[in-house]
Design a protein around this motif. Sequence first.
Motif: not given
Length: 302
Positions: A11-39
Amino acid sequence: MHIRIGYEIEISCEAAIPMLLAMSTHTEFAGRIIGSDNVRTSRDQTVEQYIDLYGNKISRIVAQPGVTTVWSDCVAEVDGEPDHVPWNAVQHAVEDLPPETLRYLVASRYCDSDELINFAWQQFGHLTNGCARVMAICDFVHNNTTFGYKFARTTKTATDVLGEKTGVCRDFAHLSVALCRAMNIPARYASGYLGDIGVPDTGFDDFCAWFEVYIGGQWHTFDARYNTPRIGRVLMVRGADAADVAMMTSFGNYRMNSFRVWSEELPDGQSDADLLAMLEHRHVGRPQPIPVPTFVMGATAR
């Protein structure tokens, strides 16, 4: 089964932009994460994470002027089985439903079920309640809605989808959720990764929306867009509708320069060490169409 999942969004922006990102796996995801799913971001900046009232992991950043790349890359371990179809699950009387499910019976911003009550009962009231009724709703939405990215818009409600007979995956989910609620079936919106595993390759991966209903004493996954059990679903977000779970919510204007998602089955027999070593190398994927924003708060959002 191991699935490599992730995304890279510039993304690109001309000014500082606060953002909320819902882009990680859910806390109740039934599988296992290997590595990090953090933004993660291309800038040296703080990424603050919190859990919202639906159990979604939300990351807060401030995109600085110029170009910022937001990305994640990890491996999800899942059971490799198709979605379970609860053929014998029954619908609960409203008075018998657990209190925590009741909020998923009422209308919400995009799922205007109060406008669809008469239609829903005329269309589905004669059917056996429970799974059979939910499957009939899926069949109806699937057979009467044409999919296409050109049909997406941020203001489209379930009633609009019913009337226009077009939409993207979130619109299929919204109409299904609204019809279920109109029939007194608790239903909620969900979204996440769904790659082309066990089905023909579509040419690129994307995030996908589906829905969940409470029947037979538990929540079950249904998907009117594809209308068949799928393999490799990785849950990222849940909510009453897409207004609760916009993947990118910005409080200011930005431009999306590029967007790609991957959700790819990996060969069997690899150890965690093998997979972590693979993740040391950034994923190289296919370009994808830049999506239409799906929710607006402040300015624009994915």
